[in-house]
Scaffold this active site. Structure first.
Site, PDB file in Angstrom:
ATOM      1  N   GLU A 145      -1.388  -8.557   5.148  1.00 57.59           N
ATOM      2  CA  GLU A 145      -1.449  -8.744   6.603  1.00 57.59           C
ATOM      3  C   GLU A 145      -2.875  -8.628   7.127  1.00 57.59           C
ATOM      4  OE1 GLU A 145      -0.577  -6.051   5.109  1.00 57.59           O
ATOM      5  OE2 GLU A 145      -1.110  -4.253   6.246  1.00 57.59           O
ATOM      6  N   HIS A 199      -3.505  -5.398   1.105  1.00 58.44           N
ATOM      7  CA  HIS A 199      -2.812  -5.611   2.379  1.00 58.44           C
ATOM      8  C   HIS A 199      -2.830  -7.091   2.768  1.00 58.44           C
ATOM      9  CE1 HIS A 199      -2.334  -1.479   4.030  1.00 58.44           C
ATOM     10  NE2 HIS A 199      -3.348  -1.201   3.248  1.00 58.44           N
ATOM     11  N   CYS A 223       0.830  -1.206   0.000  1.00 61.79           N
ATOM     12  CA  CYS A 223       0.000   0.000   0.000  1.00 61.79           C
ATOM     13  C   CYS A 223       0.866   1.258   0.000  1.00 61.79           C
ATOM     14  CB  CYS A 223      -0.971  -0.039   1.173  1.00 61.79           C
ATOM     15  SG  CYS A 223      -2.311   1.149   1.025  1.00 61.79           S
TER      16      CYS A 223
END
Lengths: 773, 235
Positions: free
Chosen positions: B205, B203, B86
């Site tokens: 994560e 993302h 990002c």
């Protein structure tokens, strides 16, 4: 030494500060029979404003229950705190930023979010979730009626809506806190008075909580964060009066938010707290330096002396008056241990922030302000806080200007096309998907979001390093409070708690934001008092203490008040976050069960209550009667039963039945997975509209494996409530029949299209019609 | 395998990446402060999401001048693994580690939602645990994710198979409707010529654990860990 008088205070100046002649006399008495300096008058005016002193509401707020075994900190601090187990506590609060958001929507909303976040991390808690309760005037006129709102007003509402949502998004996204839910409503009464209520919640170790208390004579008072400018002077005073035609001129009173700076301030404050050198800390929100100095002194029973020359300033030539009243954002005041200043400075310098000793703690109990070594203000802390005016304003019972019985012109049981009506309900502004709003919010940062916005009754986050989770929901219903402030407020508590319970979490504490009109009008005071009675009653019955919140009065423009709108934020604990339940049907072939706390009323009651429903508003274009009845004892057992069923692992999904009634709740549960439902309802001798769209309280739609139906029914029986098997989930069509006759039938996709695209369509249509003007 | 997670003022996904590496991938991880040149002997660097330096001026425009990025550039040039997520993608693109730029989303608004991306290349240290054509659900959250580069660069990216992810429908079709931000050719992630630097807007994560609704993103971290395991085995 008395401060040197530099200007003469005329009655005109006193009036401009919103101080009444009686208050001015009291002020002089508290100063030891002398005239205030202009700076002192400014300090008094903000501290004694409705916004800071709660002078009209304090006598009533005392009635709220504020204690339980879990409450660590009740009202009176920057935020309430509860113990959530495993050594963790959570700090949370809701606050309004209504007035600034009307004047300057984007900045008003950003600073609203910024302010509530500072309230949380000033207690040592890292903010882990935010939610917003937003109310605006209509952005479209109902297609089939004469336009009641002018095109210019629709456009203004639209721009406030876009601005507020953009502001909330901009601040929270950059700061890095997930937005996990909330509500967005539209009603005509919010046209001149949008409501922007921001909720934040943070986590802190139980033994690492910080308080906004000064202590230790000689300890340094340190200013950290952004520099002070002329922005926001008199923001608190602005929030304490009605709006008139000239309100646009108040734009300079609105502060500007800088989320990047706030993120640095967060990290620096939490890191500085770890040094052990900080004694107390408070954010500079409303009334800025004034409020933080005298409140910290008052809480600690000490005095605070500051030298304004030392305050970091972003503009030159600021007067003491301006420095003390500035509401520049992203600033904090802290008291450190003497001799350990360097440890604090080192942390702030690492994060590139100003940190300057501007004064010290004294033993005088006074707030003393110096400029170039000369005293410009000296006031006892208690004169500004505990001794602030307190009003028991007159109340007058009031009746809304609506019929209490169904108007003769409104005909029910018309055997209309209810499939079409359901689609229209799903597309109506208050029920339609708010995807356009929440997709602009970062709902996943911090990687704790188990249930985000748009997909559940409540937001759910997990707590890292534990098995626990927290659920939270905001709720309010202005229209119901307009019809009956006490009952409406009870519903707000019950529904927010029910939303939390639908995730399987036990609701344990709440915060409230009370949005009302001008308290100097007796009927408004009556509404406020009634609403507080309602919240008190419901919170006592559901065993939910209120740990803090905010009161926003004077929500009136040109004498037009808003609906009385208490908004409740309720937090619940999940012992095992893996056991949480979603609101949507998971797969075909499951049973649908309606869990209901109270029995359906008779046809007469149902018709009276139906006038307060969204169906009456959207489809019938009418408003009458009362909000639905609410039996709090039954609501309490319903929630207990629901939580136990979920925790036992018997429940696939649970969804609260609220706006739009059972038909809407069932349909909403179908959307996420595109699963259908075949539901058969009893007529109970009620009009069909009431069966499908009636908004009876204390009802939850469950789905479960067929083998668990008996277990759930047995459990419900033990609790003394009903669990009716009303149908089963199917492939992809929604079919609802009443007394054996199919009244609603269409593919899930058709309903979903109506629900999902409505808000975007309304916004685009408004823009196109404006462009055509 | 030791991971370093960069911390700029304004980074806000640094803790998330750190958590995933430590608690889900069970790897040693450390934070690396923007003012330091020292990468502390890390084997891989994560440039996390957020708003580095407030994203003032232009996303990544200030961060690229930070001392730590000088070291990251050298590290990348010597073949070290760098994953930009990002805002991290925006920063490494600004730094010249990857071609092209991330412009304002076509819809002009911040967009946060689950996105489906198709894995276009599995011969990278970031996607070796994926199958070619596999569809991963990984959340996005950005205002400026609209990837753009000139025609020659695009042709080069395609020719060398360096488009690693494309936004797609749940069943893997790359369509305009599946494009959340107007990115050229639905590009969601690209790697450098050496294939040791990956920039991606989604993302991973945020979909690294089942409790978050989806664990597809973990495959990115798993792939990186595999590289470390293989390197150890080869020794």
């Amino acid at each position: 030494m008395s401060p040197t008088q530099t200007s003469v205070i005329t009655p005109e100046i006193v009036r401009e500060h919103g101080i009444t002649p009686d208050e001015y006399l009291k002020m002089q008495k508290l100063l030891g029979d002398r005239e205030p300096t202009l700076t002192e008058l400014g300090v008094f005016s903000v501290m004694w404003s409705e916004h800071c002193s709660y002078k009209s509401s304090r006598v009533h707020l005392k009635r709220l229950p504020t204690r339980s075994k879990l409450v660590v900190q009740g009202p009176g601090e920057n935020a309430g705190i509860i113990d959530i187990g495993d050594g963790w506590a959570c700090a949370f609060k809701i606050e309004s930023h209504n007035h600034p958001s009307f004047i300057e929507p984007f900045q008003g909303a950003t600073t609203g979010v910024g302010g509530i976040l500072r309230d949380i991390f000033t207690m040592g808690a890292r903010p882990v979730a935010v939610m917003d309760s937003l109310r605006f005037g209509p952005i479209q006129n109902p297609a089939d009626k004469n336009a009641r709102t002018t095109q210019a007003e629709l456009h203004k509402n639209h721009s406030i809506f876009e601005g507020v949502v953009g502001g909330v998004a901009s601040y929270g996204n950059c700061f890095g806190v997930p937005n996990v839910g909330g509500e967005v409503k539209f009603e005509s009464c919010y046209s001149g008075n949008p409501l922007v209520n921001a909720f934040a919640l943070g986590l802190v170790k139980r033994d690492q909580i910080f308080y906004a208390k000064a202590a230790g004579e000689g300890n340094p008072v340190i200013y950290v964060g952004a520099k002070t400018g002329r922005d926001g002077i008199h923001g608190a005073t602005m929030a304490s009066e009605e709006f008139s035609e000239g309100s646009e001129a108040k734009r300079p009173n609105v502060q500007m938010g800088d989320p990047f700076l706030e993120k640095l301030l967060l990290e620096a404050c939490l890191e500085a707290m770890q040094t052990g050198a900080i004694v107390g800390i408070q954010d500079m929100g409303a009334a800025g330096l004034t409020c933080s100095t005298c409140e910290m002194g008052a809480r600690g029973g000490v005095g605070v002396e500051i030298e304004l020359d030392l305050v970091p300033q972003r503009e030159t030539g600021m007067t003491p008056y301006e420095i003390m009243l500035s509401e520049s954002q992203e600033r904090m005041l802290l008291v450190a241990e003497k001799g350990r200043e360097e440890e604090v400075f080192r942390v702030f310098s690492k994060w590139g922030l100003d940190a300057v000793t501007i004064g010290r703690v004294t033993n005088t109990g006074h707030l003393r302000v110096l400029e170039h070594g000369k005293v410009v203000a000296e006031i006892s802390n208690t004169a500004l806080t505990d001794d602030a005016p307190l009003y028991n304003r007159p109340l007058a019972r009031w009746e809304p200007n609506v019929p209490r019985e169904k108007p003769a012109g409104v005909v029910l049981n018309t055997a209309s096309n209810y499939t079409e009506h359901l689609k229209r309900m799903l597309a109506s502004p208050n029920i339609c998907s708010k995807r356009w709003v929440w997709q602009q919010y970062d709902s996943m940062v911090q990687t704790n979001t188990v249930e985000g916005p748009g997909s559940g009754d409540a937001g759910v986050i997990r707590i890292k390093d534990t098995r626990r989770g927290l659920a939270m929901a905001l709720d309010g219903n202005g229209r119901w409070c307009y019809l009956d402030p006490k009952l409406g407020a009870m519903h707000a508590v019950a529904e927010a708690a029910r939303n939390v319970a639908c995730t399987g979490a036990k609701p344990v504490a709440g915060t409230n934001c009370l949005n009302f009109g001008n308290p100097e009008k007796p009927h408004i005071m009556w509404q406020l008092s009634q609403a507080i009675d309602g919240i008190t009653k419901a919170c006592e019955e559901l065993e939910i203490p209120i740990t803090g919140g905010n009161v926003s009065l004077y929500n009136e423009t040109l004498g037009e008040g808003i609906y009385p709108t208490p908004v409740l934020g309720i937090v619940g604990i999940l012992e095992d976050v893996e056991r949480t339940t979603h609101m949507y049907f998971r797969e075909p072939g499951r049973c649908i069960v309606l869990l209901r706390g109270s029995e359906p009323g008779d046809a007469v009651d149902a018709e009276v209550e139906f006038g307060s429903s969204d169906y009456a508003k959207e489809i019938l274009g009418s408003l009458w009667g009362f909000p639905p009845a609410l039996e709090l004892e039954q609501e309490a057992v319903l929630q207990e039963c629901l939580i136990e069923a979920i925790q036992s692992g018997w429940v696939d999904s649970a969804h609260d039945c609220s706006e739009g009634g059972l038909a809407v709740a069932l349909t909403e549960a179908c959307f996420q997975r595109g699963v259908g439902a075949n539901v058969r309802l009893a007529g109970n001798d009620l009009p069909l509209e009431c069966v499908l769209f009636g908004e009876d309280a204390s009802r939850v739609v469950l789905s479960c494996d067929p083998q668990h139906v008996k277990r759930i029914q047995k459990l419900a029986k033990q609790y003394g409530i009903r669990a009716e098997l009303i149908g089963e989930t199917t492939a992809d069509t929604i079919e609802i029949s009443v007394e054996g006759k199919v009244v609603i039938s269409a593919p899930v996709a058709a309903f979903r299209t109506a629900h999902e695209g409505a808000l975007e369509q309304a916004l685009n249509a408004e823009l196109i019609s404006t462009a055509a003007d | 395998m030791k991971f370093g997670v960069l911390v700029f003022p304004g980074s806000n996904c640094d803790h998330d990446a750190y958590w995933t590496l430590k608690n889900v991938a069970h790897q040693p991880a450390t934070f690396l402060w923007h003012e330091s040149h020292d990468l502390e002997n890390c084997d891989a660097i994560i440039v996390p999401g957020g708003f580095a330096y407030g994203d003032y001026l232009r996303t990544g425009a200030i961060a690229k001048f930070s001392p730590v990025m000088e070291s990251v550039k050298k590290f990348a040039a010597s073949g070290g693994l760098v994953l930009g997520i990002c805002n991290g993608f925006q920063i490494i693109a600004e730094s010249g580690l990857l071609p092209g730029a991330l412009m304002r989303n076509a819809g002009l608004k911040y967009v946060c939602k689950n996105a489906d991306v198709r894995v276009e290349a599995t011969d990278t240290p970031f996607t070796n645990a994926c199958k070619e054509g596999e569809v991963l659900t990984i959340p996005i959250g950005h205002m400026d994710g609209n990837y753009y580069c000139d025609d020659a660069t695009l042709a080069e990216l395609e020719r060398t198979n360096r488009v690693v992810f494309r936004y797609c429908t749940p069943d893997g079709r790359v369509t305009p409707e599946a494009n959340p931000n107007g990115s050229l050719e639905n590009i969601a992630g690209i790697c450098n010529e050496g294939r040791n630097v990956l920039g991606m807007m989604p993302h991973p994560e945020r979909s690294g654990e089942a409790i978050l609704g989806c664990a597809d993103g973990f495959k990115i971290f798993q792939s990186m860990v595999n590289v470390g395991v293989n390197a150890l085995a080869a020794r």
